[in-house]
Scaffold this motif. Structure first.
Motif, PDB file in Angstrom:
ATOM      1  N   MET A   1      47.519 -28.844 -25.206  1.00 42.01           N
ATOM      2  CA  MET A   1      47.227 -29.187 -23.834  1.00 42.01           C
ATOM      3  C   MET A   1      46.268 -28.163 -23.212  1.00 42.01           C
ATOM      4  SD  MET A   1      47.898 -31.479 -21.695  1.00 42.01           S
ATOM      5  CE  MET A   1      48.604 -32.032 -20.228  1.00 42.01           C
ATOM      6  N   LYS A   2      46.496 -26.884 -23.538  1.00 43.06           N
ATOM      7  CA  LYS A   2      45.645 -25.822 -23.010  1.00 43.06           C
ATOM      8  C   LYS A   2      44.204 -25.991 -23.502  1.00 43.06           C
ATOM      9  CE  LYS A   2      45.472 -20.816 -22.587  1.00 43.06           C
ATOM     10  NZ  LYS A   2      46.094 -19.559 -22.975  1.00 43.06           N
ATOM     11  N   LYS A   3      44.034 -26.355 -24.788  1.00 47.32           N
ATOM     12  CA  LYS A   3      42.695 -26.559 -25.352  1.00 47.32           C
ATOM     13  C   LYS A   3      41.990 -27.728 -24.659  1.00 47.32           C
ATOM     14  CE  LYS A   3      43.385 -24.654 -29.942  1.00 47.32           C
ATOM     15  NZ  LYS A   3      43.361 -24.912 -31.369  1.00 47.32           N
ATOM     16  N   LEU A   4      42.725 -28.792 -24.365  1.00 49.83           N
ATOM     17  CA  LEU A   4      42.150 -29.958 -23.682  1.00 49.83           C
ATOM     18  C   LEU A   4      41.664 -29.549 -22.298  1.00 49.83           C
ATOM     19  CD1 LEU A   4      41.536 -32.954 -23.564  1.00 49.83           C
ATOM     20  CD2 LEU A   4      43.859 -33.335 -22.738  1.00 49.83           C
ATOM     21  N   PHE A   5      42.462 -28.778 -21.578  1.00 48.80           N
ATOM     22  CA  PHE A   5      42.088 -28.315 -20.246  1.00 48.80           C
ATOM     23  C   PHE A   5      40.824 -27.454 -20.302  1.00 48.80           C
ATOM     24  CE2 PHE A   5      42.247 -25.093 -16.873  1.00 48.80           C
ATOM     25  CZ  PHE A   5      42.191 -25.929 -15.766  1.00 48.80           C
ATOM     26  N   ILE A   6      40.766 -26.548 -21.247  1.00 42.43           N
ATOM     27  CA  ILE A   6      39.587 -25.681 -21.401  1.00 42.43           C
ATOM     28  C   ILE A   6      38.361 -26.513 -21.751  1.00 42.43           C
ATOM     29  CG2 ILE A   6      38.564 -23.844 -22.809  1.00 42.43           C
ATOM     30  CD1 ILE A   6      41.394 -22.596 -22.946  1.00 42.43           C
ATOM     31  N   THR A   7      38.511 -27.471 -22.654  1.00 42.52           N
ATOM     32  CA  THR A   7      37.390 -28.328 -23.056  1.00 42.52           C
ATOM     33  C   THR A   7      36.868 -29.117 -21.863  1.00 42.52           C
ATOM     34  OG1 THR A   7      38.294 -28.510 -25.282  1.00 42.52           O
ATOM     35  CG2 THR A   7      36.672 -30.159 -24.621  1.00 42.52           C
ATOM     36  N   ILE A   8      37.767 -29.729 -21.093  1.00 48.55           N
ATOM     37  CA  ILE A   8      37.350 -30.501 -19.920  1.00 48.55           C
ATOM     38  C   ILE A   8      36.678 -29.595 -18.900  1.00 48.55           C
ATOM     39  CG2 ILE A   8      38.211 -31.813 -17.925  1.00 48.55           C
ATOM     40  CD1 ILE A   8      40.308 -33.026 -19.855  1.00 48.55           C
ATOM     41  N   THR A   9      37.216 -28.414 -18.679  1.00 44.49           N
ATOM     42  CA  THR A   9      36.624 -27.464 -17.740  1.00 44.49           C
ATOM     43  C   THR A   9      35.212 -27.081 -18.181  1.00 44.49           C
ATOM     44  OG1 THR A   9      38.813 -26.593 -17.200  1.00 44.49           O
ATOM     45  CG2 THR A   9      36.920 -25.229 -16.611  1.00 44.49           C
ATOM     46  N   LEU A  10      35.017 -26.804 -19.458  1.00 41.85           N
ATOM     47  CA  LEU A  10      33.687 -26.446 -19.965  1.00 41.85           C
ATOM     48  C   LEU A  10      32.704 -27.597 -19.815  1.00 41.85           C
ATOM     49  CD1 LEU A  10      34.596 -24.381 -23.167  1.00 41.85           C
ATOM     50  CD2 LEU A  10      33.593 -23.538 -21.032  1.00 41.85           C
ATOM     51  N   ILE A  11      33.156 -28.810 -20.097  1.00 43.61           N
ATOM     52  CA  ILE A  11      32.280 -29.980 -19.958  1.00 43.61           C
ATOM     53  C   ILE A  11      31.868 -30.154 -18.504  1.00 43.61           C
ATOM     54  CG2 ILE A  11      32.223 -32.506 -20.077  1.00 43.61           C
ATOM     55  CD1 ILE A  11      33.921 -32.255 -22.656  1.00 43.61           C
ATOM     56  N   LEU A  12      32.810 -30.028 -17.596  1.00 47.23           N
ATOM     57  CA  LEU A  12      32.486 -30.155 -16.175  1.00 47.23           C
ATOM     58  C   LEU A  12      31.537 -29.063 -15.714  1.00 47.23           C
ATOM     59  CD1 LEU A  12      35.938 -31.158 -14.658  1.00 47.23           C
ATOM     60  CD2 LEU A  12      33.914 -32.599 -14.916  1.00 47.23           C
ATOM     61  N   CYS A  13      31.752 -27.853 -16.149  1.00 48.33           N
ATOM     62  CA  CYS A  13      30.852 -26.745 -15.780  1.00 48.33           C
ATOM     63  C   CYS A  13      29.460 -26.971 -16.339  1.00 48.33           C
ATOM     64  CB  CYS A  13      31.401 -25.414 -16.282  1.00 48.33           C
ATOM     65  SG  CYS A  13      32.837 -24.839 -15.378  1.00 48.33           S
ATOM     66  N   PHE A  14      29.376 -27.403 -17.590  1.00 47.80           N
ATOM     67  CA  PHE A  14      28.082 -27.634 -18.228  1.00 47.80           C
ATOM     68  C   PHE A  14      27.334 -28.760 -17.541  1.00 47.80           C
ATOM     69  CE2 PHE A  14      24.954 -27.159 -21.374  1.00 47.80           C
ATOM     70  CZ  PHE A  14      24.550 -28.417 -21.786  1.00 47.80           C
ATOM     71  N   SER A  15      28.008 -29.869 -17.245  1.00 49.31           N
ATOM     72  CA  SER A  15      27.331 -30.998 -16.610  1.00 49.31           C
ATOM     73  C   SER A  15      26.909 -30.652 -15.194  1.00 49.31           C
ATOM     74  CB  SER A  15      28.211 -32.252 -16.623  1.00 49.31           C
ATOM     75  OG  SER A  15      29.368 -32.048 -15.858  1.00 49.31           O
ATOM     76  N   THR A  16      27.681 -29.835 -14.481  1.00 44.55           N
ATOM     77  CA  THR A  16      27.302 -29.390 -13.148  1.00 44.55           C
ATOM     78  C   THR A  16      26.067 -28.507 -13.220  1.00 44.55           C
ATOM     79  OG1 THR A  16      29.602 -29.460 -12.460  1.00 44.55           O
ATOM     80  CG2 THR A  16      28.110 -28.169 -11.091  1.00 44.55           C
ATOM     81  N   THR A  17      25.981 -27.656 -14.224  1.00 45.16           N
ATOM     82  CA  THR A  17      24.817 -26.793 -14.394  1.00 45.16           C
ATOM     83  C   THR A  17      23.560 -27.610 -14.622  1.00 45.16           C
ATOM     84  OG1 THR A  17      26.212 -25.071 -15.321  1.00 45.16           O
ATOM     85  CG2 THR A  17      23.871 -24.890 -15.750  1.00 45.16           C
ATOM     86  N   ILE A  18      23.646 -28.644 -15.447  1.00 39.68           N
ATOM     87  CA  ILE A  18      22.473 -29.475 -15.726  1.00 39.68           C
ATOM     88  C   ILE A  18      22.001 -30.166 -14.459  1.00 39.68           C
ATOM     89  CG2 ILE A  18      21.681 -31.540 -16.938  1.00 39.68           C
ATOM     90  CD1 ILE A  18      23.469 -30.669 -19.281  1.00 39.68           C
ATOM     91  N   SER A  19      22.910 -30.815 -13.725  1.00 38.33           N
ATOM     92  CA  SER A  19      22.497 -31.539 -12.536  1.00 38.33           C
ATOM     93  C   SER A  19      22.070 -30.592 -11.417  1.00 38.33           C
ATOM     94  CB  SER A  19      23.611 -32.470 -12.060  1.00 38.33           C
ATOM     95  OG  SER A  19      24.741 -31.719 -11.682  1.00 38.33           O
ATOM     96  N   ALA A  20      22.571 -29.366 -11.409  1.00 33.49           N
ATOM     97  CA  ALA A  20      22.201 -28.415 -10.367  1.00 33.49           C
ATOM     98  C   ALA A  20      20.748 -27.977 -10.510  1.00 33.49           C
ATOM     99  CB  ALA A  20      23.122 -27.206 -10.410  1.00 33.49           C
ATOM    100  N   ARG A  21      20.172 -28.154 -11.658  1.00 36.28           N
ATOM    101  CA  ARG A  21      18.773 -27.762 -11.852  1.00 36.28           C
ATOM    102  C   ARG A  21      17.824 -28.695 -11.122  1.00 36.28           C
ATOM    103  NH1 ARG A  21      18.726 -26.187 -18.233  1.00 36.28           N
ATOM    104  NH2 ARG A  21      20.092 -24.397 -18.012  1.00 36.28           N
ATOM    105  N   GLU A  22      18.171 -29.965 -10.989  1.00 36.01           N
ATOM    106  CA  GLU A  22      17.339 -30.905 -10.252  1.00 36.01           C
ATOM    107  C   GLU A  22      17.647 -30.781  -8.774  1.00 36.01           C
ATOM    108  OE1 GLU A  22      17.497 -34.969 -11.468  1.00 36.01           O
ATOM    109  OE2 GLU A  22      16.672 -34.535 -13.429  1.00 36.01           O
ATOM    110  N   LEU A  23      16.594 -30.857  -7.972  1.00 34.75           N
ATOM    111  CA  LEU A  23      16.747 -30.757  -6.536  1.00 34.75           C
ATOM    112  C   LEU A  23      15.923 -31.859  -5.896  1.00 34.75           C
ATOM    113  CD1 LEU A  23      17.693 -29.227  -3.990  1.00 34.75           C
ATOM    114  CD2 LEU A  23      15.665 -27.773  -4.250  1.00 34.75           C
ATOM    115  N   THR A  24      16.571 -32.739  -5.148  1.00 31.73           N
ATOM    116  CA  THR A  24      15.867 -33.796  -4.432  1.00 31.73           C
ATOM    117  C   THR A  24      15.796 -33.415  -2.971  1.00 31.73           C
ATOM    118  OG1 THR A  24      16.596 -35.494  -5.992  1.00 31.73           O
ATOM    119  CG2 THR A  24      15.849 -36.251  -3.839  1.00 31.73           C
ATOM    120  N   LEU A  25      14.590 -33.435  -2.432  1.00 31.03           N
ATOM    121  CA  LEU A  25      14.352 -33.099  -1.028  1.00 31.03           C
ATOM    122  C   LEU A  25      13.884 -34.360  -0.312  1.00 31.03           C
ATOM    123  CD1 LEU A  25      12.330 -29.845  -1.727  1.00 31.03           C
ATOM    124  CD2 LEU A  25      14.760 -30.000  -1.168  1.00 31.03           C
ATOM    125  N   GLY A  26      14.534 -34.727   0.768  1.00 31.58           N
ATOM    126  CA  GLY A  26      14.166 -35.931   1.512  1.00 31.58           C
ATOM    127  C   GLY A  26      14.708 -37.175   0.839  1.00 31.58           C
TER     128      GLY A  26
END
Length: 151
Positions: A1-26
């Motif tokens: 269960m702990k490994k699943l939680f860590i895996t999901i947390t890493l996936i969420l952090c990684f996907s947030t990092t990717i989308s945070a690179r794009e910036l839409t203005l207006g």
């Protein structure tokens, strides 16, 4: 269960990092209206008054208010102007690829107007300008944009 939680947390952090690179203005950029800058600047008169989307690398940004950016492709450059106070292009965007949707306009300047304009742009960019380098008036092509997407 702990490994699943860590895996999901890493996936969420990684996907947030990717989308945070794009910036839409207006507003969202209209990808269906993309025109290459090479084509656009080869015959700019064809596009005057038309809504288009361009892609380029951000070369310069207004250092005072972020109210414009130069989009560069090879040796071609197009000024992208955004509404003062509504959109601010960050200085950190310099060197990034970006899209902008807007209406292309052309402005004809006399020699005196060219000097005043170039002095103002140099001041905004924090650069020096020598008015003796201007020999005649110029035509400025500019995209008045309400939407910029920085990649």
């Amino acid at each position: 269960m702990k490994k699943l939680f860590i895996t999901i947390t890493l996936i969420l952090c990684f996907s947030t990092t990717i989308s945070a690179r794009e910036l839409t203005l207006g507003e969202p950029v209209k990808m269906g209206l993309v025109e290459s800058m090479e084509t656009l600047l080869a015959q700019p008169e064809t596009y005057i008054g038309k809504e288009i989307t361009v892609k380029g690398k951000i070369g310069k940004v207004c250092k005072k208010r972020g109210c414009w950016a130069d989009f560069v492709v090879g040796d071609k450059k197009l000024r992208v102007k955004v509404e003062d106070g509504e959109i601010e292009i960050p200085l950190s965007a310099i060197g990034s690829d970006a899209y902008a949707t807007g209406v292309l306009s052309s402005i004809e300047f006399t020699k005196e107007q060219t000097i005043a304009y170039l002095e103002h742009m140099a001041e905004d960019a924090g650069e020096k300008f020598d008015p003796n380098t201007v020999e005649q008036g110029m035509t400025l092509y500019q995209l008045q944009s309400g939407s910029v997407k920085i990649l």
